[in-house]
Structure formats: C-alpha cells, structure tokens
Design an enzyme around this catalytic site. Sequence first.
Site, short mmCIF file in Angstrom:
data_model
loop_
_atom_site.label_atom_id
_atom_site.label_comp_id
_atom_site.label_asym_id
_atom_site.label_seq_id
_atom_site.Cartn_x
_atom_site.Cartn_y
_atom_site.Cartn_z
N GLU A 143 10.01 0.75 10.72
CA GLU A 143 11.05 1.85 10.75
C GLU A 143 10.20 3.09 10.88
O GLU A 143 9.42 3.64 10.11
CB GLU A 143 11.66 1.77 9.20
CG GLU A 143 12.98 2.60 9.39
CD GLU A 143 12.54 4.07 8.61
OE1 GLU A 143 12.60 4.97 9.41
OE2 GLU A 143 12.65 4.08 7.43
N LYS A 174 0.72 -1.14 -0.09
CA LYS A 174 -0.01 -0.06 -0.01
C LYS A 174 0.73 1.18 0.00
O LYS A 174 1.49 1.56 1.17
CB LYS A 174 -0.96 0.07 1.16
CG LYS A 174 -1.92 1.11 1.09
CD LYS A 174 -2.72 1.50 2.38
CE LYS A 174 -1.79 2.65 3.19
NZ LYS A 174 -2.02 4.14 2.48
N GLU A 214 8.76 15.34 16.61
CA GLU A 214 9.24 15.29 15.07
C GLU A 214 8.39 15.80 14.32
O GLU A 214 7.24 15.78 14.14
CB GLU A 214 9.12 13.64 14.58
CG GLU A 214 9.67 13.32 13.20
CD GLU A 214 9.38 11.95 12.89
OE1 GLU A 214 10.26 11.57 12.07
OE2 GLU A 214 8.31 11.34 13.10
N CYS A 272 12.69 10.67 7.90
CA CYS A 272 12.68 10.09 9.33
C CYS A 272 14.04 10.22 10.13
O CYS A 272 13.90 10.49 11.23
CB CYS A 272 12.16 8.66 9.20
SG CYS A 272 13.12 7.52 8.08
#
Length: 512
Positions: free
Chosen positions: A265, A189, A403, A299
């Site tokens: 991850e 996906k 973040e 990231c």
Amino acid sequence: MSTTIQLYGGRKIDIKTGLFINNEFRPSANGSVLTTPNPATGENLATISAATAEDVNAAVTAARTAFETTWGKKSTPSQRCSLINKWADLIEANIDSLAELESVDNGKPVWMARDVDIKDSIGCLRYYAGLADKIEGRTIEQEDGIKIAFTRAEPIGVCGQIIPWNYPIQMFMWKVAPALTAGNTVVIKPAEQTPLSALRLAELALEAEFPPGVLNVVNGTGAITGDAISRHMDIDKIAFTGSTVTGRKIMEAASKSNLKKVTLELGGKSPVVVFDSVDIDQTANWVCMAILFNHGQDCCAGSRLFVQETIKDKFFEVLKRKIEEIEIGDPGVETTFMGPLVSRQQQEKVKKYIQHGLEEGAVCLTGGEQTLAHLPEKFKDGFFVPPTVYTNCKKGMKIVDDEIFGPVLAVQTFKTEEEAVQLANDTAYGLGAGVFSQNASQCMRMVHALKAGTVWCNQYMVLSNAVPFGGMKQSGFGRELGIEGLKEYTQTKAVHWNYGEEISWPLNGTNI
C-alpha cells in the site's frame, strides 16, 4: 529495559525499550539503539533498541516455531478469536495513556489518536476476531459417487510487516489483526520515527497471553531491519505500507530471496473533484478534511483539488476562511486540529515544497512561508508547518506532481466533466479520489471513470474495517481491511479426492 515517558498534564508512563521477541523484551544483538523525539518540542523522548539482521533472524525463528507448534494449524478459530478480543479489551482499558503516548511520539492531537486511530484499531481487532471461524473453502462437484474436490484456505506462515509513521497504532492493527486471525505469526517493524506505541501494544499482547513467538516487534531502521525482513528466506509473506520508492526496493529484495508473497500500500496524489451543483460550505469542510486530517500526512490525502470554474471565486473564499479558522498548536489540547509534523526531516521537506510552489508561479491563497508566531515558547522548536493552499496550479509543478505528505493543497479549475476526468487521472498514483456533486448520475459516471482504489462521493477520508482499501497503478496492489484483507493472509489448497474410481495399469486408449 524500560524508560519513563512524560505525557501531558504531568502524567508519566513506563515503556519497555527492548526488542519484543518470543514474548521477551531484549536488547539488540550488538547494542544498537535509535532515539525518538517529541515532534511538538523537538526534545528526545526515548532511546530504544534497534534490531540487526541477527535479531530479525531470532524473531523469525520464534515466529516459525510458534506457527508450527502453538498457532498456525495448531490453534482453533475460537482460541484465536478469544485472544484477539482479550487484546482489544486491554487496549480499550488503556486507551487514554496509549493516545497520549501516540501523540507525544507522532505529533497528532491526543483526541485524534484516541477517538479515531485507537478506537478504529480496537474495532479492527474485533472485526477480524469475528471472522476467525468464517475462513472457508468450497466444494467443487466432480463425478457423483466417485470423486469430490474441495479447497482449503490455509495460513501462509510467518509474515513480515513494515508499517509507516503516520498512523502507528492503526497501521499496526491493519497488518497484525488479519494475519493473526488467519493463523499466521508476525514479525513487525514499526517506523523508526514512531516506535513507542508498538512496544506498548506488545506489552498488552503479553498480558493477553498470546503464546511466545506469535507476535514479534523489531524496531529499527529501514536500511537494516526492514531490509533483513524483506530478504529473509524463512518469511513467507511481506506486507508494507509506505512510499512507492521503498515499495519497489522491497519487491526487489523479496524476488531475490524466496519469492515471498508481497502486498504493498504505497503513495498517492489523490484528486478531489468539485462540481458546481454542490453545497459550497459543506463541501469546503470535506476538502479541509481531505488535505488537513493528520496534518496531510496521509497516503490518500486529497492533495489535488479541481473546482469547476463557475464557482471558483466563491469556493476559494469559503475554503480560505475555513482553513484559517483551524487551530494549530498544542497536541494535548482538545480543540487543536493540527499539531506538528512527525519529524524535522518531514518539516524541512514540506517547507521546500511550499517554496517550490512560489517559485513555479502558483498563487498562495493562504499559508505559504508564514511563521506560526502564536505558538507558545515551548513549541518554538517543534516541527510545525502552516496549512497552505495554492491556486493557479498546473501539471509539471512539483506541488502538483509529487506526493508531499503534508498540509499543502494544489488547486486547479476545469470547465467540463470530461476535462475533470482527464485532469484527475493524470497522475502515476491511484489510491484515492473524491467526487462532490448533487447529480447522482454524474457521481456514478465519475466513479467508473476515476482510476483509484477508493472513490468517495460527497465525503472524504471515511473508512470502515469492513470495506477493502488499497491502490491502483503506482499506489500498490493487494487490499487491507474487509474480507479481502483477510484473504491476503491465506493461501488456497485444492484437494482432489477419489473414493470410488479404479484404474487399470498401464494406461492406454481403451482403459482411460
């Protein structure tokens, strides 16, 4: 079921808009669709099919059939190697149009998509294709002439994969290449914000003549399509790259279904530590790369900078100048370093964090709430954000702790190496970290002390398909890339073989 996408310079490309299941493009079961915009202009690019749970089930059924009949243990390593390399060749032959498609759907500059993301993805395919005949077990000595034991590394089965929007093609290959090499089949996906390049990759896989069901692409939302993949009872492994919050939801869904294997991850708030022995000009270049590459939508972006106090004034002066020299604007221009962020939602989120920085007392070195007045009229509704650097930051500020996933850098200073370690490790995340020092012993001490899955020394954001990548702490678990990434898609079977020993029955203490 196709649409024409307007690229740069008047060029166009036709893209299939259906779900790719069992080597066919088909509409969703209930006609669900989603739209994807051009981040540079805000205009809609295309409307594509969005998978329901019923569609996911059809894709899993196709993948299971392929695993049991044409792929999995039924294919040879040389066959898998040949097909994967053929796919890589087709991607390379179409690299220019793929790069432009990636750019208009994601916002990154065309050169970045072409020369970094796609070239690396081609390399990833070829790296894993070369490992297809190197998946090995081992023999374990038992009683000579009587018993032997050995292990087999076998494919896991049907793999569900959910990828993010920041590197659509690259993350596609990080997931798919090792999975297919090991003999698994895939239901993947893409992110709903960036669905188009995955559909083009599926077309090229079809051209490469992968058997039906080996690769299935199901675009859709996380709440429906992603959840259906996470919970599906006939998916044997799920691999996810994205936020820590979503990673927890996927783990929960997997645990409540069939306890499928999970690798994650996840997010990061990576520290970059600069000691006073460095070449300031060169280090400032790497610091810019660490926070601004891919517009900070990474990231492992180096979003927390720690500079030794003895060089802070000079370093801040150089850093400010270099950031203000960056060209922001048209993603189709080769000199552009930063295009728009991926979506209006992401733009608004990053702008809120920029506002939080001002409200919480940080000092804006450059950027902030300034407008990008130089942008041409056609980009006025694009999702652009100025690169922003805040000094005087401290723990507890949102720009330090959260973040952001955008071009916002929070800067702190330190006096000693011990203080630098404490500040760098003071985060829930542990994906990446950077150290800049001309003292080799100091670099090695920092490598040991920093709690991160990857530590860069005197560089940043440099990756290799041969080197494993992954996180510690709340940045996830499992590894991608390298031999370790391939092992995540195999399971070990132990075999005990008796070829000479006889036993008496029933057993007792005298005949064992």
